[in-house]
Design a protein around this motif. Structure first.
Motif, PDB file in Angstrom:
ATOM      1  N   LEU A 121       0.810  -1.155  -0.011  1.00 20.66           N
ATOM      2  CA  LEU A 121       0.017  -0.053  -0.049  1.00 20.66           C
ATOM      3  C   LEU A 121       1.095   1.357   0.026  1.00 20.66           C
ATOM      4  CD1 LEU A 121      -2.947   0.693   1.910  1.00 20.66           C
ATOM      5  CD2 LEU A 121      -1.332   2.206   2.397  1.00 20.66           C
ATOM      6  N   LEU A 122       1.750   1.148   0.931  1.00 22.58           N
ATOM      7  CA  LEU A 122       2.617   2.401   1.102  1.00 22.58           C
ATOM      8  C   LEU A 122       3.471   2.677  -0.293  1.00 22.58           C
ATOM      9  CD1 LEU A 122       4.225   2.422   4.504  1.00 22.58           C
ATOM     10  CD2 LEU A 122       2.716   4.269   3.491  1.00 22.58           C
ATOM     11  N   SER A 123       4.172   1.551  -0.555  1.00 23.87           N
ATOM     12  CA  SER A 123       4.817   2.048  -1.755  1.00 23.87           C
ATOM     13  C   SER A 123       4.139   2.384  -3.222  1.00 23.87           C
ATOM     14  CB  SER A 123       5.735   0.506  -2.413  1.00 23.87           C
ATOM     15  OG  SER A 123       4.861  -0.428  -2.949  1.00 23.87           O
ATOM     16  N   LYS A 124       2.920   1.901  -3.225  1.00 27.06           N
ATOM     17  CA  LYS A 124       1.858   2.299  -4.440  1.00 27.06           C
ATOM     18  C   LYS A 124       1.553   3.792  -4.028  1.00 27.06           C
ATOM     19  CE  LYS A 124       1.455  -0.892  -7.475  1.00 27.06           C
ATOM     20  NZ  LYS A 124       1.951  -0.629  -8.685  1.00 27.06           N
ATOM     21  N   VAL A 125       1.199   4.081  -2.740  1.00 32.40           N
ATOM     22  CA  VAL A 125       0.769   5.577  -2.468  1.00 32.40           C
ATOM     23  C   VAL A 125       2.029   6.509  -2.831  1.00 32.40           C
ATOM     24  CG1 VAL A 125       0.389   6.990  -0.725  1.00 32.40           C
ATOM     25  CG2 VAL A 125      -0.817   4.910  -0.791  1.00 32.40           C
ATOM     26  N   LEU A 126       3.222   5.916  -2.742  1.00 33.09           N
ATOM     27  CA  LEU A 126       4.295   6.803  -2.825  1.00 33.09           C
ATOM     28  C   LEU A 126       4.464   7.379  -4.470  1.00 33.09           C
ATOM     29  CD1 LEU A 126       6.804   5.455  -0.299  1.00 33.09           C
ATOM     30  CD2 LEU A 126       5.966   7.749  -0.386  1.00 33.09           C
ATOM     31  N   THR A 127       4.045   6.323  -5.204  1.00 33.19           N
ATOM     32  CA  THR A 127       4.086   6.659  -6.741  1.00 33.19           C
ATOM     33  C   THR A 127       2.884   7.395  -7.203  1.00 33.19           C
ATOM     34  OG1 THR A 127       2.588   4.486  -7.435  1.00 33.19           O
ATOM     35  CG2 THR A 127       5.358   4.334  -7.266  1.00 33.19           C
ATOM     36  N   GLY A 128       2.030   7.977  -6.141  1.00 28.86           N
ATOM     37  CA  GLY A 128       0.962   8.728  -6.566  1.00 28.86           C
ATOM     38  C   GLY A 128      -0.679   8.003  -6.688  1.00 28.86           C
ATOM     39  N   CYS A 129      -0.595   6.708  -6.107  1.00 26.28           N
ATOM     40  CA  CYS A 129      -1.730   6.324  -6.214  1.00 26.28           C
ATOM     41  C   CYS A 129      -2.592   6.791  -4.827  1.00 26.28           C
ATOM     42  CB  CYS A 129      -1.586   4.574  -6.086  1.00 26.28           C
ATOM     43  SG  CYS A 129      -1.227   3.879  -7.472  1.00 26.28           S
ATOM     44  N   THR A 130      -4.014   6.469  -4.859  1.00 26.61           N
ATOM     45  CA  THR A 130      -4.593   6.904  -3.781  1.00 26.61           C
ATOM     46  C   THR A 130      -4.995   5.667  -2.921  1.00 26.61           C
ATOM     47  OG1 THR A 130      -5.238   8.843  -4.501  1.00 26.61           O
ATOM     48  CG2 THR A 130      -6.446   8.102  -2.762  1.00 26.61           C
ATOM     49  N   ALA A 131      -4.799   5.338  -1.607  1.00 23.61           N
ATOM     50  CA  ALA A 131      -5.442   3.963  -1.022  1.00 23.61           C
ATOM     51  C   ALA A 131      -6.802   4.467  -0.312  1.00 23.61           C
ATOM     52  CB  ALA A 131      -4.310   3.497  -0.217  1.00 23.61           C
ATOM     53  N   ILE A 132      -7.690   3.380  -0.322  1.00 17.45           N
ATOM     54  CA  ILE A 132      -8.878   3.858   0.530  1.00 17.45           C
ATOM     55  C   ILE A 132      -9.088   2.373   1.334  1.00 17.45           C
ATOM     56  CG2 ILE A 132     -11.351   3.769   0.381  1.00 17.45           C
ATOM     57  CD1 ILE A 132     -10.959   4.838  -2.633  1.00 17.45           C
ATOM     58  N   LEU A 133      -9.052   2.778   2.551  1.00 20.32           N
ATOM     59  CA  LEU A 133      -9.521   1.686   3.687  1.00 20.32           C
ATOM     60  C   LEU A 133     -10.619   1.921   4.193  1.00 20.32           C
ATOM     61  CD1 LEU A 133      -5.841   2.600   5.067  1.00 20.32           C
ATOM     62  CD2 LEU A 133      -6.344   0.235   4.677  1.00 20.32           C
ATOM     63  N   VAL A 134     -11.268   0.801   4.404  1.00 23.75           N
ATOM     64  CA  VAL A 134     -12.937   0.834   4.682  1.00 23.75           C
ATOM     65  C   VAL A 134     -12.821  -0.131   5.907  1.00 23.75           C
ATOM     66  CG1 VAL A 134     -15.031   0.506   4.016  1.00 23.75           C
ATOM     67  CG2 VAL A 134     -13.422   1.218   2.352  1.00 23.75           C
ATOM     68  N   ASP A 135     -13.417   0.465   7.080  1.00 28.66           N
ATOM     69  CA  ASP A 135     -13.575  -0.562   8.152  1.00 28.66           C
ATOM     70  C   ASP A 135     -14.261  -1.774   7.930  1.00 28.66           C
ATOM     71  OD1 ASP A 135     -13.359  -0.981  10.812  1.00 28.66           O
ATOM     72  OD2 ASP A 135     -15.109   0.049  11.504  1.00 28.66           O
ATOM     73  N   GLY A 136     -13.628  -2.857   8.344  1.00 28.57           N
ATOM     74  CA  GLY A 136     -14.427  -3.960   8.208  1.00 28.57           C
ATOM     75  C   GLY A 136     -13.944  -4.694   6.911  1.00 28.57           C
ATOM     76  N   MET A 137     -12.837  -4.312   6.310  1.00 26.77           N
ATOM     77  CA  MET A 137     -12.411  -4.922   4.842  1.00 26.77           C
ATOM     78  C   MET A 137     -11.131  -5.211   5.328  1.00 26.77           C
ATOM     79  SD  MET A 137     -13.929  -2.838   1.647  1.00 26.77           S
ATOM     80  CE  MET A 137     -15.518  -2.822   1.754  1.00 26.77           C
ATOM     81  N   THR A 138     -10.549  -6.283   4.768  1.00 28.79           N
ATOM     82  CA  THR A 138      -9.056  -6.715   5.157  1.00 28.79           C
ATOM     83  C   THR A 138      -8.382  -6.412   3.867  1.00 28.79           C
ATOM     84  OG1 THR A 138      -9.313  -8.838   4.137  1.00 28.79           O
ATOM     85  CG2 THR A 138      -9.768  -8.658   6.332  1.00 28.79           C
ATOM     86  N   GLU A 139      -8.903  -5.663   2.930  1.00 30.56           N
ATOM     87  CA  GLU A 139      -8.142  -5.285   1.816  1.00 30.56           C
ATOM     88  C   GLU A 139      -8.503  -3.832   1.443  1.00 30.56           C
ATOM     89  OE1 GLU A 139      -8.042  -8.881  -1.510  1.00 30.56           O
ATOM     90  OE2 GLU A 139      -9.999  -8.157  -0.885  1.00 30.56           O
ATOM     91  N   ALA A 140      -7.435  -3.010   1.097  1.00 24.50           N
ATOM     92  CA  ALA A 140      -7.436  -1.817   0.646  1.00 24.50           C
ATOM     93  C   ALA A 140      -7.525  -1.761  -1.049  1.00 24.50           C
ATOM     94  CB  ALA A 140      -6.410  -1.194   1.265  1.00 24.50           C
ATOM     95  N   PHE A 141      -8.279  -0.546  -1.274  1.00 26.94           N
ATOM     96  CA  PHE A 141      -8.233  -0.241  -2.853  1.00 26.94           C
ATOM     97  C   PHE A 141      -7.240   0.645  -3.185  1.00 26.94           C
ATOM     98  CE2 PHE A 141     -13.005  -0.595  -1.899  1.00 26.94           C
ATOM     99  CZ  PHE A 141     -13.458  -1.712  -2.540  1.00 26.94           C
TER     100      PHE A 141
END
Lengths: 363, 489
Positions: B95-115
């Motif tokens: 997640l972090l390495s992708k965010v550092l390239t400019g992606c946006t991560a979405i974390l939702v309560d109750g989900m074990t995966e992030a978009f």
């Protein structure tokens, strides 16, 4: 055996043969042949000498292509047995590096006479040998490619210079044709045939050919081009300087080129242009002789070619500085020529005969 | 490896210490509309497109009208997030390495995966005319620093399903995208595989510019000649691809690489093909002449003056000798002084701000040259020789080929000073020996001159009429040999 990467085409073989032949002969052939013939019929001698060289070349090509992928140093042993074969091969090797030494000495003589007065001979010889060594370490393919680069330039500039010299050619100098009969012509063949030395490289080159069955074709074309150039040379040089004039000059061809001027061009005299191509030609003759010798040593003693290239370097250098003066040098050249007549005129013929007889027996 | 947990609070607690070194990283918490489910987005500020995040990610998410039980991964993916680039991850590191390239991560309560949503924007130059390869006739567009722009420049040159792109990453520390472009139905597959193999072998922390790639994949690093061509022109790349060569584009640089290359290709310009063939041919021959002059003119001057004044016309020789009467130096030193100063002038001219450049040229070239002659340091003939040499080296269309010749010119001058014409001849022989030994990706550098390939000579000294150039260069071993059908024209 020769690996696939080291193979060269038929055209490349023909080009190497041409380059191996064109060398010191261009400068000295008119004198050496005119001295023997003494009549203006030198050109007939050149023609016959060329034919003779062509026949010798064809014999060698026919012999060599019976053993595709093998050089003369290898199939000598198969024809003559291990020891005699090795002895003959060694003779070839010695001949080749002697030729190389002779060529580099000639280039030194001409250079120090016309271009670099005062520069010591060893310096001239050394840089020449190093530049050639750099090329040879690449193997037969770079050699072939460089020769392909040199040859068109040579022919173009050579024809240009000869065309300019036509101005001072007098047809009377070439007459009478066969005034003293055919006898003088025969005498001349001895000298003219030797100026076609270099044709013997076909014994080695066939091994590298992609299509070794075309060896005969390559050698015929390879002899035809120098024959044409030599013919032009003797006709123009003798036509301009006359037989008597040629006999007394050491470098008649160069003297001819120095004897005319065209004002208004960048160069008024063309010997510099001519020397450029001539040095390149000697370079190629030297390179292929040296490479043949090193290859022979490598195959005889089962060493890497590179080692033999470096090992031969001092030997050839010492031989090349041995002749005291120009006269000794020419004597050395004559000796080489005479021995070559035996080495490459007779031995390949006998070798071919032996293989034929054997084949007849076994068949 | 930290796996994402079902609880948003725990995930954020774990993420926060990891984001500490990144001052530009933003974590924004919010609720998914009327469902009331807690969520957070993670992005880095200027690199991720704020507009996109606000309009197409946060707005739809915050206006969800469904109940909490309906908010599932599937629902969000298919009904809410109106974005084209979307992936998921379940580890914090990725997640972090992708965010550092400019992606946006979405974390939702109750989900074990992030978009992970592709929101990268890059600040690039607009497409401008290439500075180092200006042409009179031909497209004005040049590559810029953005890989995607450059690829689209290639793609936009006609509908062409044959254009294939292999995307690779180079650089151990700073990973950069690199694209190998070739024509599927033309390029020799062995060549493509070889280029790919060499690129994949690159193992370096940072590939700053395509020059790094060039130096790491070339055949002989000791050679003075460039064995990979570099260009800013999309039309040149396209032309090369159509011959069956392979191009390499790197993110962050406008210079694309083309391999293999031969010496004669370095003296070609796309204009040769755009102009009519007579002009193209003559210009090409002019360039060969320029290369010759640029390499050998000062060396010939030195050798004629020091060793063989007899070989030049007598009147000229007298003029030169007369002009050199007051010169205290040998011809080599004299030539070196002028050559070195003109090289310094050139180098200085590159660094100077644009408005000063021409002024510098006038001051340096005219005034110093004139003053040097008047002061008796150099002869006027030499100034002519040096000037012609310098101008000739500008006529070579490839900058790096020009540099090779500039370097070798000095070697030639030393050879001439030592051995005169003989030295120059041996230098040329040495250079030719080097050229015939050199290979670029298996292609002989001196081809098509040698080994003789008469079929390829239509595009060598001479640029034959287009209607005669029906085949592709054979030296590359291209699959598809025909360029034109027999019926054209």
């Amino acid at each position: 055996m020769i690996n696939e990467k080291d193979q060269i085409t038929t055209i490349q073989v023909a080009v190497i043969v041409v380059n191996a032949m064109l060398g010191s002969g261009i400068l000295t052939l008119p004198r050496s042949s005119a001295t023997l013939v003494q009549t203006p019929d030198v050109w007939i001698s050149v023609l016959l000498g060329g034919l003779l060289a062509m026949i010798a070349g064809v014999v060698m090509a026919v012999l060599a292509k019976r053993y595709p992928g093998q050089t003369v140093f290898q199939f000598n042993g198969r024809i003559l047995g291990k020891w005699i074969g090795a002895l003959v091969s060694l003779m070839f090797v010695v001949y080749f590096f002697m030729t190389a030494a002779y060529q580099v000495r000639i280039v030194t003589e001409v250079t120090s006479l016309f271009l670099l007065e005062g520069t010591p001979n060893w310096a001239i010889i050394m840089v020449f040998m190093w530049v050639s060594l750099y090329l040879m370490t690449g193997g037969i393919n770079p050699i072939a490619r460089l020769f392909e680069m040199i040859l068109p330039v040579t022919i173009l500039i050579y024809l240009l210079v000869m065309l300019m010299a036509l101005n001072i050619v007098e047809v009377n100098n070439l007459r009478p044709v066969l005034g003293d009969g055919i006898a003088p012509v025969w005498k001349g063949i001895k000298s003219t045939a030797l100026s076609f030395l270099g044709v013997e490289t076909i014994l080695i080159l066939t091994a590298f050919m992609k299509r070794s069955e075309q060896a005969v074709k390559a050698v015929v074309y390879g002899v035809a081009v120098p024959m044409a150039l030599y013919l032009i040379t003797v006709v123009v040089v003798i036509g301009a300087l006359s037989v008597d004039g040629v006999v007394t000059r050491t470098w008649p061809t160069l003297d001819l080129i120095r004897s005319f001027e065209y004002t208004g061009l960048i160069f008024e005299r063309f010997e510099s242009l001519f020397l450029v191509i001539w040095i390149m030609q000697i370079y190629s003759t030297y390179t292929i002789s040296f490479y043949a010798a090193a290859l022979g040593l490598a195959q005889l003693f089962n060493r890497p070619v590179a080692q033999c290239l470096y090992g031969l370097l001092p030997i050839v250098f010492i031989i090349s500085v041995t002749p005291k003066d120009l006269t000794a040098c020419f004597a050395f050249g004559d000796l080489l020529g005479q021995s070559s007549a035996f080495i490459f005129g007779l031995i390949p013929f006998f070798l071919l005969l032996i293989t034929r007889v054997r084949k007849g027996k076994s068949g | 490896m930290i796996n994402l947990n079902g609880s948003l609070a725990i995930n954020l607690d774990r993420l926060r210490p990891l984001t500490e070194p990144y001052a530009d990283m933003v974590i924004r918490e919010f609720a998914l509309g009327s469902s009331g489910v807690a969520a957070a987005i993670v992005f880095v500020t200027p690199l991720a497109d704020r507009d996109l995040i606000e309009q197409h990610i946060m707005r739809p998410l915050m206006s969800i009208s469904a109940g909490p039980s309906e908010v599932t991964k599937h629902y969000l993916q298919n009904r809410v997030l109106a974005v084209s680039q979307l992936s998921v991850t379940d580890t914090a590191e990725q997640l972090l390495s992708k965010v550092l390239t400019g992606c946006t991560a979405i974390l939702v309560d109750g989900m074990t995966e992030a978009f992970l949503i592709g929101t990268t924007t890059s600040k690039t130059r607009s497409i401008e005319e290439p500075i180092s390869e200006a042409l009179v006739r031909g497209p004005r567009a040049g590559f810029n620093e953005s890989l995607s722009d450059n690829v689209s420049l290639l793609r936009s040159q006609g509908e062409n399903p044959g254009l294939s792109l292999i995307k690779l990453q180079v650089g151990k520390q700073a990973k950069k995208s690199l694209i190998i472009a070739y024509m599927m139905d033309i390029a020799n597959p062995e060549l493509v595989a070889e280029v790919r193999r060499r690129v994949e072998k690159i193992n370096i922390d940072n590939v700053a510019e395509s020059g790094y790639v060039e130096q790491l994949i070339e055949d002989h690093y000791l050679s003075p000649f460039p064995q990979v061509q570099s260009t800013e022109r999309p039309d040149r790349v396209m032309g090369a691809l159509m011959e069956g060569r392979v191009a390499i584009l790197l993110d962050g640089t406008p210079f694309a690489l083309i391999a293999p290359v031969t010496f004669s290709m370095l003296l070609q310009s796309p204009e040769d093909y755009y102009d009519r063939w007579i002009a193209g041919t003559l210009l090409r021959m002019l360039r060969f002449l320029a290369a010759f002059v640029s390499l050998l003119a000062p060396a010939l001057y030195v050798s004629f003056i020091s060793f063989h004044p007899g070989l030049i016309p007598t009147k000229l020789a007298i003029t030169i000798v007369g002009a050199r009467v007051g010169v205290p130096f040998s011809s080599l030193v004299e030539a070196l002084i002028m050559e070195v100063s003109i090289e310094i002038l050139r180098e200085a001219g590159l660094r100077l701000p644009k408005p000063i450049g021409p002024a510098m040229g006038i001051v340096g070239g005219l005034i110093i040259g004139e003053a040097a002659v008047q002061a008796g340091i150099v002869s006027p003939i030499l100034v002519i020789v040096v000037a012609v040499t310098a101008i000739s080296s500008f006529a070579i269309p490839q900058y790096n080929a020009g540099i090779s010749l500039r370097m070798l010119r000095f070697v030639a001058m030393f050879c001439a000073a030592m051995f005169g014409m003989y030295g120059v001849i041996l230098f040329v022989l040495f250079l030719c020996a080097h050229l015939v030994k050199l290979k670029s990706f298996g292609v002989p550098y001196a081809s098509p001159a040698v080994p003789y390939r008469p079929g390829d000579w239509k595009d060598f000294f001479v640029r034959a009429p287009l209607s005669m150039m029906r085949t592709r260069p054979k030296l590359l071993g291209s699959k598809n040999k025909k360029r034109q059908g027999n019926e054209s024209r």
